[in-house]
Scaffold this active site. Structure first.
Site, PDB file in Angstrom:
ATOM      1  CE  LYS A 213      24.613  10.412  20.256  1.00  0.00           C
ATOM      2  NZ  LYS A 213      23.366   9.742  19.881  1.00  0.00           N
TER       3      LYS A 213
ATOM      4  CD  GLU B 186      13.017  16.198  26.117  1.00  0.00           C
ATOM      5  OE1 GLU B 186      13.134  15.812  24.942  1.00  0.00           O
ATOM      6  OE2 GLU B 186      11.916  16.451  26.639  1.00  0.00           O
TER       7      GLU B 186
ATOM      8  CG  ASP C 183      11.033  15.913  21.300  1.00  0.00           C
ATOM      9  OD1 ASP C 183      11.941  16.709  21.619  1.00  0.00           O
ATOM     10  OD2 ASP C 183      11.261  14.773  20.862  1.00  0.00           O
TER      11      ASP C 183
ATOM     12  CB  SER D 244      26.002  13.471  27.235  1.00  0.00           C
ATOM     13  OG  SER D 244      25.571  14.782  26.934  1.00  0.00           O
TER      14      SER D 244
ATOM     15  CG  ASN E 136      33.030  17.092  20.857  1.00  0.00           C
ATOM     16  OD1 ASN E 136      34.257  17.199  20.956  1.00  0.00           O
ATOM     17  ND2 ASN E 136      32.424  15.929  20.841  1.00  0.00           N
TER      18      ASN E 136
END
Length: 321
Positions: free
Chosen positions: A51, A205, A211, A307, A310
Site C-alpha cells: 500500500k 480471493e 464478491d 501483498s 502485518n
C-alpha cells in the site's frame, strides 16, 4: 471511463523511487519443478505492505497538481482496514501533513498500533461506516480524501509492483495477485499485460469474501453484505471493488479463483517454514491458490504477489502452532 495506462504507472515509478522499496523476485526452491515459482515480497516494505506505493504516489501527484496553496501538506483523510492506513500515515508524516485514518473495529491491533506510531489520528468505527465517517471528516477538517483503491493515482502506484515484475522476469507466464478493493490487481494487471502480453494474470480471493469473483462472472458489481465479507481470516481482503477498479479488473484479469481460510493458513505456514517470510493472511492468499488450485491454473513460470505481512502475533502463533 479512462483506465490507468502503462505510462501512468511509469510516471508513478518516478514519483515513488527512493521512497518505496523495489522488492526482489525471490525464487522458491520448494515449488513444483514444472511450475517454477518466484515470490514478490511486498511485505518487506517499511510499513509491511504494498500500500505504500499507492499512498506515496497519490500524495506526490497531489503536490504536483498543487496551485501554490500547499495542497500536498494539507490535512489528509483515509479509510482502511489497516495497510492503506499505515501507508497513508507514513507518507503523510514524510510530507509533514496531518492525517486522520478511519479504521474498522476489529482491525488487528498490530495495524492500529502501526498507524498511530506514524503519527496519524485513528478513528475506529463499524466496518460499514468507514467511508461515511471519512467523508464527514473531510468536510469537518477541510481535508483531502485519499481512498484505499478507488483513485487512478492509487492504482498507478500499486501498478509499480507489476512494472518491476515485468522488468525482472519478462518471460513470466502466470501472475497471481490478491483481490479486495481491486487497486493492486488493477495496477499489477495493467503493467504485466502491457509488458508481458503472453502472461496470464489471475486474481485470488478468499471464499468467504468472493464478491469480485461473483462480479466478474456476472459482468457487473455484485455486492456482498459487509458482515459476510468480515467472516474471512484475510482481514485485508474484505473490501469490494469500485466502478473504477472493477473496470480495470474486467480489462486485465484472465480469471479469479478462490481459496478457503484453512488453505490460507497453510500457505502462511509454507512461507514461514519454506522461505522464512511472515505473511498476513491476505498476503498469503495468492500462494494458497498456487498450492491448492493447480488444476485451475496454467503451468509455467509463476510470480505470487505477497501483498503484506502485518499479522497479529496471536494469530501467527495459532497458525504456526
Amino acid at each position: 471511463m479512462q483506465l490507468v495506462s502503462l505510462d501512468d504507472i511509469r510516471a508513478a515509478a518516478g514519483r515513488v523511487r527512493g521512497q518505496v522499496l523495489r522488492t526482489p523476485l525471490l525464487p522458491a526452491p520448494w515449488a513444483d519443478s514444472d511450475r517454477p515459482l518466484w515470490l514478490k515480497p511486498e511485505l518487506l516494505q517499511v510499513i509491511g505492505a504494498f500500500k505504500l506505493r499507492g499512498a506515496v504516489n497519490a500524495l506526490a501527484a497531489l503536490g504536483e497538481r498543487a496551485t501554490g496553496q500547499g495542497s500536498a501538506r494539507q490535512h489528509v483523510v483515509a479509510y482502511s482496514s489497516g495497510n492503506h492506513a499505515q501507508a497513508m500515515a507514513y507518507a503523510a508524516r514524510q510530507l509533514g501533513a496531518p492525517a486522520h485514518i478511519v479504521m474498522p473495529e476489529g482491525t488487528p491491533q498490530v495495524k492500529v498500533d502501526g498507524t498511530r506510531r506514524y503519527g496519524a489520528e485513528v478513528v475506529l468505527v463499524p466496518l460499514a461506516e468507514r467511508e461515511s465517517t471519512a467523508y464527514r471528516l473531510v468536510d469537518e477538517l477541510g481535508a483531502v480524501l485519499v481512498p484505499p483503491f478507488d483513485h487512478p493515482d492509487i492504482i498507478a502506484g500499486q501498478g509499480t509492483a507489476g512494472l518491476e515484475i515485468g522488468e525482472d522476469l519478462p518471460d513470466v507466464e502466470l501472475v497471481l495477485v490478491p483481490v479486495s478493493g481491486g487497486g493492486l490487481a488493477s495496477g499489477v494487471g495493467t503493467a504485466v499485460k502491457a509488458l508481458c502480453p503472453n502472461a496470464t494474470v489471475i486474481g485470488v480471493e478468499p471464499e468467504l469474501a468472493a464478491d469480485a469473483a461473483d462480479s466478474l462472472r456476472a459482468g457487473h458489481i455484485v455486492e456482498w453484505p459487509a458482515q459476510d465479507r468480515a467472516r474471512t481470516i484475510a482481514d485485508g481482503l474484505r473490501a469490494q471493488p469500485s466502478e473504477l477498479t472493477f473496470a480495470h479488473l474486467q480489462a486485465v484479469l484472465d480469471d479469479i479463483v478462490t481459496v478457503s481460510d484453512d488453505e490460507i493458513r497453510e500457505a502462511m505456514r509454507v512461507l514461514a517454514t519454506g522461505s522464512r517470510l511472515i505473511a498476513e493472511p491476505s498476503g498469503a492468499v495468492p500462494l494458497a491458490a498456487y498450492l491448492y488450485r493447480a488444476d485451475d491454473l496454467p503451468r509455467g513460470r509463476t510470480v505470487v504477489v505477497l501483498s503484506g505481512g502485518n499479522v497479529d502475533r496471536a494469530m501467527l502463533a495459532d497458525v504456526l502452532g
